[in-house]
Design a protein around this motif. Structure first.
Motif, mmCIF file in Angstrom:
data_model
loop_
_atom_site.group_PDB
_atom_site.id
_atom_site.type_symbol
_atom_site.label_atom_id
_atom_site.label_comp_id
_atom_site.label_asym_id
_atom_site.label_seq_id
_atom_site.Cartn_x
_atom_site.Cartn_y
_atom_site.Cartn_z
ATOM 1 N N PHE B 381 -34.051 -35.956 26.707
ATOM 2 C CA PHE B 381 -34.579 -35.628 28.022
ATOM 3 C C PHE B 381 -35.098 -36.866 28.754
ATOM 4 C CE2 PHE B 381 -38.129 -34.358 30.749
ATOM 5 C CZ PHE B 381 -37.421 -33.618 31.653
ATOM 6 N N SER B 382 -35.608 -37.816 27.973
ATOM 7 C CA SER B 382 -36.224 -38.966 28.636
ATOM 8 C C SER B 382 -35.173 -39.899 29.225
ATOM 9 C CB SER B 382 -37.118 -39.718 27.655
ATOM 10 O OG SER B 382 -36.339 -40.156 26.566
ATOM 11 N N THR B 392 -30.102 -27.395 27.151
ATOM 12 C CA THR B 392 -31.123 -26.354 27.063
ATOM 13 C C THR B 392 -30.572 -25.026 27.571
ATOM 14 O OG1 THR B 392 -32.749 -28.052 27.485
ATOM 15 C CG2 THR B 392 -33.492 -25.784 27.685
ATOM 16 N N LEU B 444 -34.191 -23.274 19.274
ATOM 17 C CA LEU B 444 -35.391 -23.909 19.827
ATOM 18 C C LEU B 444 -35.667 -25.249 19.170
ATOM 19 C CD1 LEU B 444 -37.891 -21.008 20.282
ATOM 20 C CD2 LEU B 444 -36.882 -22.439 22.010
ATOM 21 N N ARG B 445 -35.318 -25.360 17.888
ATOM 22 C CA ARG B 445 -35.585 -26.626 17.210
ATOM 23 C C ARG B 445 -34.815 -27.744 17.875
ATOM 24 N NH1 ARG B 445 -33.952 -27.116 11.141
ATOM 25 N NH2 ARG B 445 -32.033 -27.559 12.268
ATOM 26 N N MET B 447 -33.809 -27.739 21.031
ATOM 27 C CA MET B 447 -34.444 -27.968 22.329
ATOM 28 C C MET B 447 -35.676 -28.840 22.164
ATOM 29 S SD MET B 447 -34.489 -24.376 24.259
ATOM 30 C CE MET B 447 -33.336 -23.113 23.848
ATOM 31 N N ARG B 448 -36.423 -28.566 21.108
ATOM 32 C CA ARG B 448 -37.642 -29.335 20.876
ATOM 33 C C ARG B 448 -37.286 -30.793 20.634
ATOM 34 N NH1 ARG B 448 -40.527 -27.234 15.830
ATOM 35 N NH2 ARG B 448 -39.373 -28.911 14.859
ATOM 36 N N TRP B 451 -36.438 -32.382 23.936
ATOM 37 C CA TRP B 451 -37.509 -32.534 24.928
ATOM 38 C C TRP B 451 -38.700 -33.311 24.410
ATOM 39 C CZ3 TRP B 451 -38.226 -30.025 29.911
ATOM 40 C CH2 TRP B 451 -37.047 -29.431 30.382
ATOM 41 N N VAL B 452 -39.004 -33.157 23.128
ATOM 42 C CA VAL B 452 -40.287 -33.652 22.642
ATOM 43 C C VAL B 452 -40.156 -34.913 21.808
ATOM 44 C CG1 VAL B 452 -42.326 -33.035 21.326
ATOM 45 C CG2 VAL B 452 -41.119 -31.292 22.619
ATOM 46 N N ASP B 453 -39.189 -34.928 20.900
ATOM 47 C CA ASP B 453 -39.150 -36.020 19.930
ATOM 48 C C ASP B 453 -38.894 -37.365 20.595
ATOM 49 O OD1 ASP B 453 -39.563 -34.098 18.153
ATOM 50 O OD2 ASP B 453 -37.683 -34.311 17.052
#
Lengths: 563, 506
Positions: B381-382, B392, B444-445, B447-448, B451-453
């Motif tokens: 995402f970044s 997503t 979701l994992r 997606m996580r 987006w997050v890692d």
């Protein structure tokens, strides 16, 4: 059958989907221009709220029992699902509340972007969330309802998962899986209801008329499916475990929306769908809901007493408060459901406000640990007073909004719906236990207030260079905070003025950081605080909107149970 | 003797052929030859032309579909009712052509950069698509089987396309051996069926089986045929080839296998169940019930533990197959038949868009990261927000979250099952509901991670998506969104009356 009024139905659609315009604008906004992005967010939310107000005024308050702004357009013909929308007295306040909360949250975001940064997706997700919430309240078709109900999930998952606290991944996944599980069963229940009524229509109005014709046992089974779906969302006692984690880890904005609106989707579902459609199921489940509600009240309160983390405490207080709401609903009476509806709005305002305060406290102290928050009334008198005000409102002080949700809900349990033949002995016992629950509520809130607001500040984390509006300053702030800790704890334990003075001196320059309530915070909070007082002093304002619609629901039940 | 044959040939009267109805197949056949010939004539540097040509062939084959769709108000029946062009077959032909078009878009860069044999690749791809297109119209055991082999044999070769790579070889061999075995089982079942009913036409078989109770031979025949197709749709316990084949094959081929080839298997299953076994639900009902329950559950549970994105998508596609299979167990219960048909067709359409989209993102990302690990998606995402948002959307659609396509597919499946209104149907629905929640966990994992890692190697240069893959993503993204919000536009195509009714009246 509830009558419908079709005037201005376009207004409702526009008011619901307006935030999407903001999302589109955000797509074209440059990523680095934070002010512009936040500005778009605030303007969109303001416009949405303006439309919400327009809906409020266009609503014919003399006919609150009828579905207004009603529209019924073809959508998925094969499954007989239509784009059926409308608002009555039950959904109107929640519809307006959702756009109101999103608006104040946007204002709050201007100064308080969560540390993870990246405002563009953050604000876009909140706007999408608003569409989902408003849509859930206006939908009058089960499938449309389900779609909006689920639209809410993913944005909230990301709000928690990306912008949350340290254990955000665990919390967000737990939140999602619990809700997903509940809503999968709920969907099965919806379809079973559809099939059992002859596969004619998903319209709530239609199903409310025909659902009662289903056999008793089948009604109970279908109700059970919906019960799981809604109870997870409320959350009711055995299904509540996702809530403390989600609330504690969510960013302030997420917590506020979660507490103020998302939890209401569950209770609203009971009042709007489960109970009118399946009277026999409601009758069978009323004692179960009542007992679980009271267990939730007491259990939630006891958990609050055991918390050392302020945000977690408030999260558990939600479990307790939603217990009162569910108790009111379980009586199936006009009185009880009115109280529950009022409780939903009041809890939204008060607990939303408390989560705002948590966010601001975290922003200043960098901790939620209650033991480190001593003396707020000295270091930040205004914030301290607001906290006191909200704690009083939350514990149900007469004259503030919380009272009118809690007290009538307890009273209503004295006489559950006569026609449904519910056990008076049971409900009256529940009433007594629930009343005792309010004592616990007073206990944990006053104790929280004592530990945070009273005493003298002990200088914990004074050194954290975290000025008002200086999110960029974060980087140099955190390291010293760690080094202060041993001192601060020492000071707190032996309470020796000398040591204390020493600690304060050493890190004295930091006192500026414990700045009191900022203008932006005032801007976001004053409307909430005002409403808490207004609704507390003049509850009729809301009751007169709810009452005709709630009366419609219970009248329907009475007719059903009277042979 | 030759004279005899010639004499007979002279007597041969050509059956009336509806050329319009056969036009899509004919365009494909001409196209296959064109691509093959052009590959011979083109210089090595100009091989990319074959890809474009293939794309045009697929679009060209779609033109008669449109005219047929606009023209005919009822089904066209050819060759004594053994080949039928109705709404059902039209929408699925469109699905196969569109899916193949997207796969051509996905393959282009991969093939050019890998220096693979482009001309042959596209010829085989087109042959396989021809088999699928034929499958949708076949109403006879022989044509079903021929279509099945026509679509399978090129796919075996495509799976082993990276021939210097051990895993690709493994993929091809495994797929081939198990596929051939399945064909054997299927053919055996078909021969028994022919023996028992003395006809190869599906409706005749249906009529013969409906005549009195099933005898042992017929029961075995039905079970074998269903089991044979179960291999094709990778239903548990016949799924073991799928993960290895999916992981080893080139990613566009994996997408092709997991979407088109699987859909073709389901089409065949629909045809035999609806037309040939209308009264044999006592045999295939429990069989399909167990297969569906096992498939969705085991596919999901194993998918939870995967660390490779393609392998995870493979298991996820196994589990999605369970959802598609689920309503087929209840064709004859209550008045579920019509909703079962619609459920399966809509699911296939939505699933095609969504899964192809997910694979397109995987290809686009792998061009940069050169890795198949889920962790390589960290922080996508970044640095590539567009790809992240698209992925997503696709994953959320697979998880069945409204308002994306996947939810209406799942919803229809639930509805069809509940329409059956029996105890076993409610049990099935409950199992599926629990599985929906389990599946959400692994989607979701990812997606996580996206987006997050953090970015695993810290390399945050944006991904350059080549135009063909961008086009594939756009098609899939729009399809996933539109089908979710306005599912009505495809629902009307799956009309059970045309499938069976017209043939019965003849």
């Amino acid at each position: 059958m509830i009558e419908t009024i079709t005037d201005n139905s376009w207004l409702l659609t526009v008011a619901t989907f307006a935030p999407l315009v903001g999302v589109l604008l955000l797509l074209f906004a440059p990523k680095d221009d934070e002010k512009l992005i936040k500005g778009i967010g605030i303007l969109t939310a303001a416009a949405t709220f303006g439309l919400g107000i327009a809906v409020l005024f266009a609503f014919d308050h003399d006919q609150a029992g009828k579905l207004q702004f009603f529209a019924d357009a073809k959508w998925i013909e094969f499954i007989h699902s239509n784009y059926t929308i409308g608002l009555d007295g039950i959904s109107l306040p929640l519809f307006v509340l959702s756009s109101f909360i999103t608006f104040v949250v946007m204002i709050y975001t201007w100064d308080n972007m969560p540390d993870a940064g990246n405002p563009k997706p953050f604000i876009a997700l909140m706007l999408i969330l608003q569409v989902g919430m408003a849509g859930t309240f206006m939908a009058q078709d089960l499938i449309l309802f389900f779609v909006f109900f689920e639209v809410v999930l993913l944005p909230m998952y990301f709000l928690i998962g990306v912008w949350g606290g340290e254990r955000r991944q665990y919390a967000s996944l737990k939140f999602f899986l619990y809700t997903m599980f509940g809503s999968a069963l709920m969907l099965v229940a919806f379809v079973a209801l559809f099939v059992r009524t002859g596969s004619e229509s998903f319209s709530m109005l239609w199903l409310a008329e025909h659902g009662g014709l289903i056999g008793d046992n089948v009604q109970i089974w279908i109700f059970a499916g919906m019960f799981v779906g809604f109870a997870v969302k409320v959350p009711m006692f055995p299904f509540h475990t996702w809530l403390p984690d989600a609330h504690t880890q969510a960013p302030t904005q997420g917590s506020v929306i979660l507490a103020a609106i998302l939890l209401k989707l569950g209770t609203y579902g009971f009042v709007r769908i489960a109970i009118p459609t399946l009277p026999e199921g409601a009758k069978a489940f009323a004692p179960v809901i009542g007992i679980l509600a009271v267990v939730g009240i007491v259990y939630g309160a006891l958990c609050c007493l055991a918390q050392t983390d302020m945000k977690r405490l408030i999260a558990f207080s939600s479990v307790s408060h939603m217990g009162f709401t569910m108790l009111g609903i379980s009586t199936l009476t006009t009185f009880g459901i009115n109280a529950a509806m009022f409780g939903m709005v009041a809890h939204g305002l008060i607990t939303g406000m408390l989560f705002f305060l948590c966010g601001s406290i975290k922003h200043r102290y960098h901790t939620y640990e209650i033991k480190n928050l001593k003396g707020m009334l000295i270091s930040m008198p205004k914030l301290g007073w607001i906290l006191g005000f909200c704690a009083m409102a939350s514990l149900g002080l007469p004259g503030l909004a919380g009272f009118w949700g809690e007290f009538p809900a307890i009273l209503s349990a004295y006489n559950p719906l006569e026609e449904a033949d519910l056990s008076k002995a049971l409900f009256r016992s529940l009433m007594v236990i629930a009343a005792l629950g309010t004592v616990f509520a007073a206990a944990y809130l006053l104790w929280l207030y004592q530990r945070t607001a009273f005493g003298t500040p002990d200088g914990y984390v004074v050194d954290d260079g975290h000025g008002h509006g200086h999110d960029d300053d974060d980087d140099h702030g955190h390291a010293p905070a760690g080094t202060v800790l041993p001192h601060a704890v020492g000071a707190g334990v032996n309470d020796d003025p000398a040591v204390h003075a020493h600690a304060a001196d050493e890190h004295g320059d930091g006192h500026d950081d414990l700045h009191d309530v900022t203008p932006i915070e005032w801007l976001a909070w004053l409307p909430l605080l005002g409403l808490i007082v207004v609704l507390g002093v003049y509850p009729q304002l809301l009751f007169k909107i709810f009452d005709p619609a709630v009366e419609g629901v219970t009248q329907h039940l009475r007719n059903y149970f009277t042979p | 003797m030759i004279a005899d044959v010639l004499a007979q040939a002279a007597d041969f009267v050509r059956p009336a052929i509806d050329w319009h109805a056969l036009a899509p197949e004919l365009v494909l056949i001409v196209g296959i030859n064109l691509v093959l010939a052009s590959d011979l004539l083109l210089a090595e540097t100009k091989k990319w032309v074959t890809a474009s040509l293939t794309g045009f062939v697929l679009l060209g084959a779609a033109i008669p579909l449109v005219t047929l769709g606009v023209n005919s108000d009822d089904a066209r029946s050819l060759f004594d009712g053994r080949y039928v062009v109705d709404d059902f077959s039209l929408i699925l032909k469109a699905l196969f052509l569109l899916a193949a078009y997207v796969i051509v878009l996905m393959s282009q860069n991969e093939l050019e950069e890998g220096g693979y044999y482009q001309g042959e690749y596209y010829v085989l791809l087109l042959c396989s698509v021809l088999g699928m297109v034929m499958m949708t119209s076949s109403r006879d055991l022989v044509s079903v089987f021929i279509a099945l082999e026509l679509l399978s044999i090129p796919a075996y070769m495509l799976a082993a396309w990276r021939k210097r790579d051990g895993r690709s070889n493994e993929a091809g061999v495994k797929y081939y051996l198990l596929g051939v075995f399945a064909s054997g089982v299927l053919l055996y079942g078909m021969s028994l069926l022919y023996g028992a009913t003395s006809s190869t036409r599906l409706v005749d078989i249906g009529a013969a089986l409906a005549d009195g109770d099933l005898n042992g031979l017929e029961i075995i025949a039905v079970a074998f045929v269903v089991a044979g197709f179960a291999f094709k749709v990778s239903a548990v316990p016949f799924h073991t080839w799928a993960p290895d084949t999916y992981e080893g094959a080139p990613t566009p081929v994996t997408a092709f296998l997991s979407v088109s080839s699987k859909a073709a298997g389901f089409v065949a299953l629909i045809l035999v169940i609806f037309l040939a076994f209308p009264t044999a639900d006592g045999v295939y009902g429990p069989l399909v019930w167990v297969l569906a329950a096992l498939t969705m559950t085991i596919g999901n549970v194993v998918a939870l533990r995967q660390t490779n994105i393609v392998r995870m998508l493979a298991y996820s596609s196994v589990s999605q197959g369970g959802f598609i299979l689920m309503p087929l167990a209840f064709v004859n219960s209550g008045d579920a038949a019509e909703s079962v048909m619609k459920a399966v067709v809509v699911y296939l359409l939505v699933y095609a868009f969504t899964n192809l989209g997910a694979f397109s993102v995987v290809i686009a990302v792998a061009r940069k990261t050169r890795s198949g690990k889920i962790s390589s998606f960290g922080g996508l995402f970044s640095y590539s927000p567009a790809l992240a948002v698209l992925m997503t959307i696709f994953l959320a659609s697979l998880a069945g979250i409204p308002p994306l396509g996947g939810w209406i597919a799942k919803f229809n499946a639930f509805r069809a099952v509940l329409d059956a209104d029996t105890g076993s149907a409610y049990a099935m629905a409950a199992i599926a509901a629990v599985n929906t929640a389990i599946a959400a966990a692994y989607y979701l994992r990812i997606m996580r991670t996206i987006w997050v890692d953090d970015v695993p190697d810290g390399d945050t240069t944006p991904i350059v998506t080549p135009p063909p893959i961008g086009a594939a993503l756009a098609i899939c993204g729009v399809g996933t969104l539109v089908l979710g919000v306005l599912p009505g536009i495809v629902m009307r195509f799956a009309d059970i009356d045309d499938l069976a009714g017209n043939i019965f009246t003849k």
